[in-house]
Write an enzyme that holds these catalytic residues in place. Structure first.
Site, short mmCIF file in Angstrom:
data_model
loop_
_atom_site.label_atom_id
_atom_site.label_comp_id
_atom_site.label_asym_id
_atom_site.label_seq_id
_atom_site.Cartn_x
_atom_site.Cartn_y
_atom_site.Cartn_z
N ASP B 223 14.29 -14.74 39.35
CA ASP B 223 13.51 -15.62 38.72
C ASP B 223 12.14 -16.17 38.99
O ASP B 223 11.55 -16.90 38.52
CB ASP B 223 14.42 -16.75 38.73
N GLU B 224 11.52 -15.26 40.31
CA GLU B 224 10.21 -15.39 40.42
C GLU B 224 9.48 -14.34 39.93
O GLU B 224 9.98 -13.49 39.24
CB GLU B 224 10.29 -15.52 42.04
#
Lengths: 278, 278, 278, 278
Positions: B223-224
């Site tokens: 998710d980064e």
């Protein structure tokens, strides 16, 4: 004489509610000018907002509705009269200015009792609109001491809602619980992204392609609480965080004014940590 | 013979770069069909994407540009040829299906080498388009063991990018670092809101009024990583989390396809944890 | 002393323009702070906007650029100074009010010389901001007679642009051609839909699901001319045309202010009946 | 046995309708799972969509509702069963492909009876999904002759709706009136802007900053008729009309699929030249 009311009902869901409530209106020969319902099945809650017109006594109507609704029902028969708001601000003028302009144009549908600010910056703007501006500096004070002064000022007014138009002070739980379901805030991010200080800087550092703003009721702390309205605008790599801030102002003021308009027209129910917006 | 190339330059900023680079094009009598630059002043980085046409030898052009650019410069002279992608998926078909349809219509500008999935669900869909479907079950395996099999399959192909079209497995740092700057993921939220599992459920519980999707390069964890594209759609109190999920699918597939289109046309530079999108 | 300028070049496209122009900057040891180009291939036009900083004499820079650019080139070396605007309005306050508030906050980057209106309605609002308000009634006058008075007033001011902030009068071709490329209008529809009177009523009658607003330069008549900015908002069957009008106001003011911001920062080139917006 | 139905009522407005109708549900001990009403005051029309659940005989419910509703009432008690659609297409695959993918994923909630096209282009795509593809060439034929063949094919199927998924043929009034309120079209512009041929070229030439798409019921001619859904995307001066067309495809397919979803779930009422969308 013909009149009109907004009837707001919020209660435990039960079979036959629409029938029972519409019977109350029918028996009084009232017109239903508009009607919206929502059932939160997860929590078994029923919400209804009806605009009725005809000849009626608001108190009698309220009593009749109480008779047919579950005992826990929260019923309001709101006849149209201007609501009153108190505005808290700091230094930024865009959100406040938008409210002042709408008010001056008769679009707000509310009376602004006063603007309270912890800086002098906005005095000139507010006074141009003949609205009382009260400066309560927080300089050299504990948070509680400053808040006590702000609360004393607020409490000297009659009001329906407190609007935080970019009020950059953290509120204590004591303050918030004193005005439960009455404080509306504009947060300068697309919540729950970028909670906390300087969301535009956070957004810049994360490299997002869209930024936003969130209007919400204030509960425990500034960035939580039921969301009323949100909107976004695209940004790109050419935006530094100051550019994002500048671009975000338009969204902030539009979202706050939209939320205010919804709340002042009794279109918003609070349902736990969410809102129903009719 | 006339040909065309995309020239991509990414280097330390320095005075005279535009002049020096455009001189290289000028001296070779090349047309500049389009040209975009960006200077990241915070980090002192220069980015330029120029489409040139004329008679040129790509290797000679590359060498000439290297001569004028700072020593750290990352220079690419990309002549138009189809890129190759490998797709990883799980069970959901919307994002994958959109890519398959675009590919079938000749719109993707890439060749799909294969689709690898940890379930059989999508075989029928993929094979309808005559694309190899490889099922690598994760059943009863350690994450590392499963990933080793997936990597072996991936490595048996020539490819430019790995596309995670709703691949619902967490990748190990080893996997991610093996394919640095090559993995594109679609996350089903408006990052950085709702990191982690089931973002639609989180969004529902927070009572947001807008949901979104984010396409990004994968770095350390799912998710980064640098964001390529984001988009949103409005929701309201009538949406339960399943409705949000359904509504979100259209945004997910549109955002992933848009990001893919940008990347495949060499329009995206990675700049630390951000992207420059020309 | 270090200074900064926006260099705007608009000319016939030719090979080597970027090189020749960047050489002029390079030879004077100027920094390129930002740079954007566009080539309109259909019409063979080149557009470039560069922000340079360093030590330079604007007149010498202008002369040097003229030397390398095609003879038809339109070159401007704009050093940062406040632009001046004259506003024309009628009765509606939202678009005007937004400009006044931005101006009061120092955000507009322009000085408002005066507001001229064909009604008295807005006097109070304008004078609250200490800006001259000039009422020129059109009552009992031919269009030409009224316009002559308005033009006399306009011409008594120094100004860069005339902003029509919901000025509800049709302008004669004579008026428009007197101020070519200087008049910016906000039209209350998503042009070219709903040209002409009462676009919200037209939109309501057509049953559209989205309404919008368009800011544009005024050429021959009010609703044509190069478009600078547009935006939209969703509406639905519950909106009557008055609701659409109310909802549309927020878009109108946002779009006009955004267009104004672009024009005042020299980001807009007129290219025939279109604009290039950098 | 518990079952569920969508009850759709469209009639002349009258006092007490909500009461009378909810009484019918109440008397049968039915749950109201969701309920929306709208009164078109301008034309005195009442619209109601209620989802009820419980034990009931649809025919008896229908008869009971007819008893309490005005004589002109159009009442439908729709029990959930898959609707059937026939698709008409030409050469472009994006809108059709999106429907096929949704259908393959079980998301469409409809059965596709066949795809009829005036070119062979899409045969391969359609047959990959095991859906009958019928090519009816218009080559060397009068419009009426071609249409007669298409109608014969359509009429050989049972269907609820005809979907024009970028069917690039003009329909005769005879065709349209044969399938009144049954034809759904996607128009590649933000109607009513750019009626007629090649809207993207028109949009490009007008220099708009936003393009859109419109899904609507077909009445007299292709570009009029009640609008069901619209959406837009931003464009800029770098887009030529082919770029606009490419960008527009994503909006077209999303808007058509959204409209289809609304219609197939009985959420759309036709009200003269407008729609009510619940």
């Amino acid at each position: 004489m013909e009149s009109r009311a907004r009837v707001l009902i919020d209660c435990k869901d039960a079979k036959g509610l629409v029938y029972q409530i519409s019977k109350v209106f029918y028996d009084r020969n009232l017109n239903i000018d508009s009607n919206r319902e929502f059932v939160d099945k997860e929590n078994g809650r029923f919400f209804m907002r009806t605009v009725v017109s005809g000849k009626f006594d608001p108190d009698e109507l309220d009593a009749a509705l109480k008779e047919v609704a579950p005992t826990d029902a929260h019923i309001r028969v709101v006849t149209p009269k201007e609501k009153k708001i108190v505005i808290l601000a700091t230094k930024e003028s865009h959100a406040l200015g938008d409210i002042l302009i709408r008010n001056a144009a008769g679009e707000l549908g509310a009376s602004i009792e006063c603007v309270i600010a912890n800086h002098e910056t906005l005095r000139d703007l507010v006074e141009r609109f003949d609205i009382p501006f009260i400066h309560i500096s927080a300089e050299g004070m504990e948070r509680e001491e400053h808040e006590a002064k702000v609360m004393a000022e607020i409490d000297s007014h009659t009001f329906d809602y407190i609007v935080l138009a970019k009020y950059m002070r953290i509120l204590t739980p004591a303050f918030v619980s004193s005005y439960a379901e009455k404080i509306i805030n504009i947060h300068h991010s697309f919540l729950p992204a970028f909670i906390g200080a300087n969301p535009y800087k956070q957004a810049y550092e994360r490299g997002v392609k869209i930024i936003g703003a969130t209007a919400h009721f204030v509960t425990d702390d500034l960035d939580e609480g039921p969301i009323i309205a949100q909107d976004v605008i695209p940004v790109n790599h050419r935006f530094d965080w100051k550019d994002m801030q500048r671009a975000g102002r338009d969204v902030e003021k539009t979202v706050l004014s939209r939320a205010l308009d919804l709340v002042l027209h009794d279109r918003v129910f609070i349902n736990g940590n969410k809102t129903i917006v009719f």
